[in-house]
Design an enzyme around this catalytic site. Sequence first.
Site, PDB file in Angstrom:
ATOM      1  N   GLY A  64      34.081  44.237  43.822  1.00 35.81           N
ATOM      2  CA  GLY A  64      33.468  42.977  43.431  1.00 35.81           C
ATOM      3  C   GLY A  64      33.833  42.514  42.039  1.00 35.81           C
ATOM      4  N   HIS A  65      34.637  43.289  41.302  1.00 42.81           N
ATOM      5  CA  HIS A  65      34.944  42.960  39.895  1.00 42.81           C
ATOM      6  C   HIS A  65      36.441  43.082  39.652  1.00 42.81           C
ATOM      7  CE1 HIS A  65      34.501  43.117  35.449  1.00 42.81           C
ATOM      8  NE2 HIS A  65      33.373  42.478  35.689  1.00 42.81           N
ATOM      9  N   PHE A  66      37.226  42.269  39.993  1.00 48.74           N
ATOM     10  CA  PHE A  66      37.066  41.005  40.709  1.00 48.74           C
ATOM     11  C   PHE A  66      38.024  41.046  41.893  1.00 48.74           C
ATOM     12  CE2 PHE A  66      36.233  40.002  36.220  1.00 48.74           C
ATOM     13  CZ  PHE A  66      34.949  39.508  36.313  1.00 48.74           C
TER      14      PHE A  66
END
Length: 149
Positions: free
Chosen positions: A50-52
């Site tokens: 999720g990052h990124f």
Amino acid sequence: MPMLLDVNEIMKILPHRFPFLMVDRVIELEPGKRCVGLKNVTINEPFFQGHFPGHPVMPGVLIVEAMAQVAGIMAYMASDDRTKKKVSYFMSIDSAKFRKPVFPGDQLRIEVETTMNRRGIWGVNGKVYVDGTLVTEAALKATFADAAD
């Protein structure tokens, strides 16, 4: 480069476990004064999902956490048996600077140096390097306390 503590020995000191253990080995240690640890950053780290997406970057807060864990090892190794039964807690993070992003495949060289140790409060300056380039720095304070039940 000599290894003083491997990940199994680190897990005997720190309560952290995957995915939150941020130190793979300790290569330099002067208990109570200075410590250098390594963290190998791989694409398998769960935060990269999720990052990124499409541009994986290690979160700065986790780099600071890695500094804190190396500092915790250093302080633990300088402590008495009573203190070694406690856990360390952050008290402050000051002057944090994120100079360059950290990507999968990088190896963090995490250096911490004690600036104070009074009444159970430890202060350290931390610097993190990738391939000799400073990527993150911060001043941290922490203390040892009984683990919450």
